[in-house]
Design a protein around this motif. Structure first.
Motif, PDB file in Angstrom:
ATOM      1  N   LYS A  24       2.384   1.930  -3.445  1.00  0.00           N
ATOM      2  CA  LYS A  24       1.417   2.378  -4.452  1.00  0.00           C
ATOM      3  C   LYS A  24       0.880   3.777  -4.184  1.00  0.00           C
ATOM      4  N   HIS A  25       1.021   4.266  -2.953  1.00  0.00           N
ATOM      5  CA  HIS A  25       0.409   5.545  -2.585  1.00  0.00           C
ATOM      6  C   HIS A  25       1.417   6.563  -2.064  1.00  0.00           C
TER       7      HIS A  25
ATOM      8  N   ILE B 177      -0.521   9.365   3.425  1.00  0.00           N
ATOM      9  CA  ILE B 177      -0.641   8.013   3.977  1.00  0.00           C
ATOM     10  C   ILE B 177      -0.772   8.126   5.488  1.00  0.00           C
TER      11      ILE B 177
ATOM     12  N   GLU C  91       0.607  10.185  -2.330  1.00  0.00           N
ATOM     13  CA  GLU C  91      -0.563  10.654  -1.608  1.00  0.00           C
ATOM     14  C   GLU C  91      -0.268  10.751  -0.115  1.00  0.00           C
TER      15      GLU C  91
ATOM     16  N   ASP D 134      -5.288   4.360   7.727  1.00  0.00           N
ATOM     17  CA  ASP D 134      -5.562   3.728   6.431  1.00  0.00           C
ATOM     18  C   ASP D 134      -5.011   2.305   6.397  1.00  0.00           C
TER      19      ASP D 134
ATOM     20  N   TYR E 186       0.837  -1.208   0.000  1.00  0.00           N
ATOM     21  CA  TYR E 186       0.000   0.000   0.000  1.00  0.00           C
ATOM     22  C   TYR E 186       0.867   1.252   0.000  1.00  0.00           C
TER      23      TYR E 186
END
Length: 313
Positions: A208-209, A214, A212, A218, A205
């Protein structure tokens, strides 16, 4: 290598800033020599520490070394390691010529996703590296092999022949492997394979992010774990906190973008999910001891030398 328990409190400790010889290798290695007849502890025998791990090799003479936990007299062929931010101080122990190799390195920068499960074995947060000094004292073969690998790193850094970065990287990996396979510390309370498998969705995760925001919440929802349990479990398995791991991954991606693209520093910061430029500069300098701009300039100058080195060979 004689070892004597130390005594007495620490006084003022100087935090030393290390300037890397190659920003992408995250290390500094050099030879120190003293041929003066003076020896013994100096009048002001100061302590110092640094974020980097330090290996000390003695080529000739004798060296007095003190840490928080012990006092040691090193002789020719001996090797010692000091962990990240571990206070230590040294002095010329005897009148003969003193020659030593000082090798300072940010070890965590040499772990990638495939080797990250072993990072906790070299983390000061969980298992102080000073314990490896007992291994060097008790196992002559390990000491000799570690000594040879660090000498190889030193010689490659001096010659700077084409491909020296590959040779140094390989020697560092072999040094880590040597220590890992001869480590006699008790890790029975850790279940690395199960632990890594359990946090793998969190690692995926994060990858991939990275561009963004984080949050721990999440990732907790993905793993179906409570906030407090997750942050403790992640640090136990990975040897590094969740926040530090995310920042580490962001900065590594930023380095790649700075080296391979023409994005502005602001755009790079946004691409790795850091919208506050002051925070980006602070994190980047913490990992690289230089600003993003200085990093890019250094690496461009390093690249310009490669054709000249190739011609020299």
């Amino acid at each position: 290598m004689e070892s004597i328990p130390s005594s007495g409190p620490l006084t003022e400790i100087m935090n030393e800033e290390i300037i890397y010889q190659n920003p992408l290798l995250f290390l500094k290695i050099w030879e120190l020599g003293y041929d003066t007849p003076q020896f013994g502890p100096p009048a002001h025998w100061g302590w110092h520490s640094h974020m980097q791990v330090e290996f000390l090799l003695l080529m000739e003479g004798q060296l007095g070394v003190q840490t928080q936990h012990e006092y040691t007299v090193m002789s020719q062929g001996d090797i010692m390691v000091f962990g990240s931010f571990q206070p230590h101080r040294t002095y010329k122990y005897s009148p003969e010529l003193l020659r030593q190799i000082v090798f300072q390195i940010d070890l965590k920068q040499h772990f990638d996703l495939s080797t990250m499960p072993y990072l906790h074995r070299f983390s000061e947060l969980t298992h102080p590296l000073e314990a490896f000094n007992a291994l060097f004292r008790s196992n002559a073969d390990v000491k000799q092999m570690a000594y040879a690998l660090i000498m190889q790193i030193y010689e490659e850094s001096q010659s700077r022949k084409i491909g020296y970065e590959l040779a140094i990287g390989a020697a560092i990996k072999n040094l880590l492997l040597l220590l890992l396979r001869n480590d006699n510390r008790d890790f029975s309370s850790l279940t690395e394979d199960i632990g890594i498998s359990r946090v793998r969705p969190a690692l995926d995760y994060i990858d991939k992010h990275l561009h963004e925001r984080i949050t721990v919440e999440d990732v907790c929802s993905i793993l179906n774990l409570s906030y407090h349990y997750f942050i403790k479990y992640f640090k136990k398995v990975m040897g590094i906190s969740f926040v530090d791991y995310v920042n580490y991954k962001r900065i590594k991606k930023a380095e790649r973008l700075l080296l391979t693209g023409d994005l502005s520093i602001m755009d790079v910061s946004y691409e790795v999910g850091i919208l506050n430029m002051a925070q980006f500069y602070k994190l980047f300098k913490r990992h690289n001891q230089c600003s993003p701009k200085e990093f890019k300039q250094r690496m461009r100058s390093q690249s310009a030398l490669i054709p000249l080195l190739a011609q020299a060979d």
